[in-house]
Design a protein around this motif. Sequence first.
Motif, PDB file in Angstrom:
ATOM      1  N   UNK A 286       0.842  -1.197   0.000  1.00 31.41           N
ATOM      2  CA  UNK A 286       0.000   0.000   0.000  1.00 31.41           C
ATOM      3  C   UNK A 286       0.873   1.241   0.000  1.00 31.41           C
ATOM      4  N   UNK A 287       0.582   2.193  -0.883  1.00 32.36           N
ATOM      5  CA  UNK A 287       1.378   3.409  -1.014  1.00 32.36           C
ATOM      6  C   UNK A 287       0.455   4.619  -1.034  1.00 32.36           C
ATOM      7  N   UNK A 288       1.055   5.781  -0.811  1.00 33.28           N
ATOM      8  CA  UNK A 288       0.335   7.050  -0.911  1.00 33.28           C
ATOM      9  C   UNK A 288       0.578   7.638  -2.300  1.00 33.28           C
ATOM     10  N   UNK A 289      -0.497   8.050  -2.962  1.00 33.26           N
ATOM     11  CA  UNK A 289      -0.414   8.602  -4.313  1.00 33.26           C
ATOM     12  C   UNK A 289      -0.893  10.046  -4.279  1.00 33.26           C
ATOM     13  N   UNK A 290      -0.072  10.966  -4.808  1.00 31.78           N
ATOM     14  CA  UNK A 290      -0.426  12.377  -4.849  1.00 31.78           C
ATOM     15  C   UNK A 290      -0.374  12.858  -6.296  1.00 31.78           C
ATOM     16  N   UNK A 291      -1.472  13.470  -6.727  1.00 31.67           N
ATOM     17  CA  UNK A 291      -1.556  14.025  -8.076  1.00 31.67           C
ATOM     18  C   UNK A 291      -2.028  15.467  -7.942  1.00 31.67           C
TER      19      UNK A 291
ATOM     20  N   UNK B  27      -0.627  12.233 -16.736  1.00 29.56           N
ATOM     21  CA  UNK B  27      -0.370  13.114 -15.599  1.00 29.56           C
ATOM     22  C   UNK B  27       0.747  12.538 -14.741  1.00 29.56           C
ATOM     23  N   UNK B  28       1.577  13.427 -14.171  1.00 26.31           N
ATOM     24  CA  UNK B  28       2.669  13.003 -13.299  1.00 26.31           C
ATOM     25  C   UNK B  28       2.164  12.890 -11.877  1.00 26.31           C
ATOM     26  N   UNK B  29       2.540  11.823 -11.199  1.00 33.16           N
ATOM     27  CA  UNK B  29       2.101  11.616  -9.824  1.00 33.16           C
ATOM     28  C   UNK B  29       3.316  11.306  -8.965  1.00 33.16           C
ATOM     29  N   UNK B  30       3.168  11.599  -7.673  1.00 32.61           N
ATOM     30  CA  UNK B  30       4.211  11.330  -6.689  1.00 32.61           C
ATOM     31  C   UNK B  30       3.745  10.181  -5.809  1.00 32.61           C
ATOM     32  N   UNK B  31       4.608   9.183  -5.655  1.00 26.06           N
ATOM     33  CA  UNK B  31       4.270   7.988  -4.888  1.00 26.06           C
ATOM     34  C   UNK B  31       5.187   7.910  -3.672  1.00 26.06           C
ATOM     35  N   UNK B  32       4.571   7.700  -2.508  1.00 21.89           N
ATOM     36  CA  UNK B  32       5.326   7.569  -1.260  1.00 21.89           C
ATOM     37  C   UNK B  32       5.089   6.169  -0.697  1.00 21.89           C
TER      38      UNK B  32
ATOM     39  N   UNK C 106      10.887   7.990   1.464  1.00 20.85           N
ATOM     40  CA  UNK C 106      11.150   7.760   0.039  1.00 20.85           C
ATOM     41  C   UNK C 106      10.074   8.404  -0.827  1.00 20.85           C
ATOM     42  N   UNK C 107      10.481   8.830  -2.021  1.00 20.94           N
ATOM     43  CA  UNK C 107       9.562   9.401  -3.003  1.00 20.94           C
ATOM     44  C   UNK C 107       9.925   8.858  -4.375  1.00 20.94           C
TER      45      UNK C 107
END
Length: 504
Positions: free
Chosen positions: A347-352, A379-384, A391-392
Amino acid sequence: MGRHWGPAMRVAEQVGCVVSASWSGQPEADSWSCSGVILSRSPGLVLCHGGIFTPFLRAGSGALTAAGAAFLPGDSCCDDLRLHVQWGPTAGSPAGCAERARPGLCTPHCAALKPSPPAGPHGRPLLPPHPAELLLLLSCPAFQAHFARLFGSEAAEQWRFARAAPDDEVSEDEEEDQLRALGWFALLRVKHGREEEADECGPAAAVAPLGAVPKGAPLLACGTPFGSFCPDIFLNTLSRGVLSNAAGPLLLTDARCLPGTEGGGVFAVRPGGELVALVVAPLCWKAREWVGLTLLCAAAPLLRAARAALGRLSPDAASLAALLPPEVGAPWGLPLRDSGPPWAAAAVLVECGTVWGSGVVVAPRLLVTCRHVAPRETARVLVRPTTPKTAKIWGHVVFATQETSPYDIAVVSLEEELKGVHMPVPTKHFHEGIVASNTRDKNTGATYPHLNFSIPITVLQPALQQYSQTGDLAGLRELDHTAEPVRVVWRLQRPLAEALRSKL
């Protein structure tokens, strides 16, 4: 585990209480209230949230954030502060039995609602509010340190730890006061009558050591929604949940709490029903969206801080330290610092942009999330990832279902491989039930809380496997062309009736 709910509920209800603070001679003009936990009955010691004391601080709420401020003595508040503590009858105590035989005392808010003597959640009259004195305000240094590390950056501006919704009218000063008092608690001494002094001695509850309850373990939260507004109905309301996550003494639970439950106790669901934590913030908002999690402070380090503070106040106060509940029991299962079961790392955090949500890793460089989290292809997204939490990894949306599709799905390709993540193995079968969330009936406008539909992985697996092996999106594109019966159910509409056939 179900057989342990009963003991935990009994402990929670016996030590739960509500605390109200007001100005002398103006008990109804301006009053503040929260939940609390009875630590000892003779003498009566109560631990509650410190947020209700900010209006009474002589030096203002800035005293809570002063350098090295780990605790403040009771005389830090104005002399005209008046405190009262109210709780339900305690089973087996002489005072409790006596109170059940005579009318109780209703709060002014409820007196106009019903003429009969008020009763608590179990139909027994509530005990009248007892006056109390403030011994000290204290914070847990370890909690404050973890909170500052996790929420003290620029990203914290998206979070709101207030007792009101984002659209409610709250002044900047009030919101700043609430934030400063977020991790502060208050230790009170209840002024019993003479006939009650010998009712019961010793600690009212035991405390679970930090690390004694593993992530995912069931918890029972006990607090009084809306504080002293109408304890006849709301006193010691129970809510079930689990320990959702932890960072040292900073804990999260999905147990549903409401404003007024700050300072309420959270208990382990096992025979001893030990006190695990106290409620810090029952409502958390991020990016103007409500997050169904409750912020907690572990009880064990908080009470250690209370013992240290009492020892520095006065000889009389120092003697009370020995009456605080002890830590009992061995660590239960995995320690809190454990990263959890292997599948949790998937499970990860997704930010768009300003939108955020969760995602599930299905391959070293591929994850699945919801379309409403990442709605635009390319679209570019950031995953944590979960570990390490710092980590990113950047990625881009390779597929997102159309808005008209009932399948709320987006697929993200990562620029780097996720290392140390146990890839989940998709199941070949699934059981029917329902994911708890919110859904809305577009026809009536009604919102149904804690109800939503889940998408079986069996629907997505062939298309995901095809894309992973060939890069072909054709299988995923089929999700935009579902049959009408699926669309109807997703819109919470009745299935279309079969057309009537002529008998001719």
